[in-house]
Design an enzyme around this catalytic site. Structure first.
Site, PDB file in Angstrom:
ATOM      1  N   ASP A   7       0.872  -1.169   0.000  1.00 42.53           N
ATOM      2  CA  ASP A   7       0.000   0.000   0.000  1.00 42.53           C
ATOM      3  C   ASP A   7       0.913   1.223   0.000  1.00 42.53           C
ATOM      4  O   ASP A   7       2.138   1.090  -0.139  1.00 42.53           O
ATOM      5  CB  ASP A   7      -0.978  -0.028   1.182  1.00 42.53           C
ATOM      6  CG  ASP A   7      -0.316   0.159   2.543  1.00 42.53           C
ATOM      7  OD1 ASP A   7       0.934   0.255   2.620  1.00 42.53           O
ATOM      8  OD2 ASP A   7      -1.054   0.210   3.538  1.00 42.53           O
ATOM      9  N   CYS A  65       3.102  -3.125   4.074  1.00 45.66           N
ATOM     10  CA  CYS A  65       2.231  -2.002   4.443  1.00 45.66           C
ATOM     11  C   CYS A  65       2.885  -1.312   5.623  1.00 45.66           C
ATOM     12  O   CYS A  65       4.016  -1.632   5.977  1.00 45.66           O
ATOM     13  CB  CYS A  65       0.796  -2.457   4.737  1.00 45.66           C
ATOM     14  SG  CYS A  65       0.564  -3.471   6.202  1.00 45.66           S
ATOM     15  N   THR A  67       2.505  -1.396   8.949  1.00 45.29           N
ATOM     16  CA  THR A  67       2.884  -2.281  10.052  1.00 45.29           C
ATOM     17  C   THR A  67       3.109  -3.723   9.621  1.00 45.29           C
ATOM     18  O   THR A  67       3.653  -4.512  10.385  1.00 45.29           O
ATOM     19  CB  THR A  67       1.786  -2.307  11.134  1.00 45.29           C
ATOM     20  OG1 THR A  67       0.596  -2.857  10.545  1.00 45.29           O
ATOM     21  CG2 THR A  67       1.519  -0.930  11.706  1.00 45.29           C
ATOM     22  N   HIS A  98       9.054 -24.058   9.052  1.00 44.33           N
ATOM     23  CA  HIS A  98       8.038 -24.722   9.870  1.00 44.33           C
ATOM     24  C   HIS A  98       6.615 -24.506   9.375  1.00 44.33           C
ATOM     25  O   HIS A  98       5.769 -25.383   9.567  1.00 44.33           O
ATOM     26  CB  HIS A  98       8.120 -24.234  11.321  1.00 44.33           C
ATOM     27  CG  HIS A  98       9.322 -24.731  12.042  1.00 44.33           C
ATOM     28  ND1 HIS A  98       9.443 -24.630  13.409  1.00 44.33           N
ATOM     29  CD2 HIS A  98      10.469 -25.329  11.617  1.00 44.33           C
ATOM     30  CE1 HIS A  98      10.613 -25.144  13.793  1.00 44.33           C
ATOM     31  NE2 HIS A  98      11.241 -25.571  12.716  1.00 44.33           N
ATOM     32  N   HIS A 133       5.875 -30.813  10.573  1.00 43.72           N
ATOM     33  CA  HIS A 133       5.331 -29.514  10.189  1.00 43.72           C
ATOM     34  C   HIS A 133       4.276 -29.661   9.093  1.00 43.72           C
ATOM     35  O   HIS A 133       3.284 -28.930   9.084  1.00 43.72           O
ATOM     36  CB  HIS A 133       6.454 -28.578   9.739  1.00 43.72           C
ATOM     37  CG  HIS A 133       7.524 -28.431  10.770  1.00 43.72           C
ATOM     38  ND1 HIS A 133       7.296 -27.866  12.005  1.00 43.72           N
ATOM     39  CD2 HIS A 133       8.829 -28.801  10.757  1.00 43.72           C
ATOM     40  CE1 HIS A 133       8.411 -27.875  12.709  1.00 43.72           C
ATOM     41  NE2 HIS A 133       9.358 -28.443  11.978  1.00 43.72           N
TER      42      HIS A 133
END
Length: 140
Positions: A7, A65, A67, A98, A133
């Site tokens: 963004d 973005c 955060t 994992h 996993h």
């Protein structure tokens, strides 16, 4: 193929990652956004990135973005996407080894380009371990 998305708040860091890719002759597809000046909605670009990532199981995404949280939430709305918000190399390595993450999400407002590139490198070179996993991934 590597798919890039951001963004407006992630635009500058995405551009730094593109510069690194260009320097290393790594081909990536940028699905936007293409400016930090115009406010845009991160879910639109996560969706565009997801569409490209899912075209081939070898594809991975790098979404940025402000955060990294918004992009990871939006990307993970698709059940075939395993997006991981990573803020260090260890998280990126574990997300791939994992969790078989196919999308790396980064916080554009709090990572330096240098650290982000280290995280990107770790994400791209790490292979999924499978085994126990894989059993866990099937439950997602």
């Amino acid at each position: 193929m590597i798919i890039l998305a951001s963004d407006h708040a992630g635009y500058l860091l995405k551009e730094e990652i593109k510069k690194f890719f260009n320097k290393e002759n790594i081909i990536a597809i940028d699905v936007g956004c293409y400016s930090r000046e115009q406010s845009v909605d991160y879910p639109d670009f996560a969706k565009a990135g997801n569409e490209k990532v899912l075209e081939d199981p070898r594809n991975v995404g790098i979404y940025v973005c402000g955060t990294g949280i918004g992009m990871s939430l939006a990307a993970n709305r698709n059940p075939k996407i395993r997006a991981a918000l990573c803020t260090d190399v260890n998280f990126a390595t574990l997300a791939r080894s994992h969790n078989d993450a196919n999308v790396l999400c980064l916080p554009g407002r709090s990572l330096s380009a240098r650290k982000a590139i280290k995280i990107v490198k770790a994400f791209l070179i790490t292979e999924f371990e499978g085994g126990r996993h894989a059993r866990r991934i099937k439950k997602l």
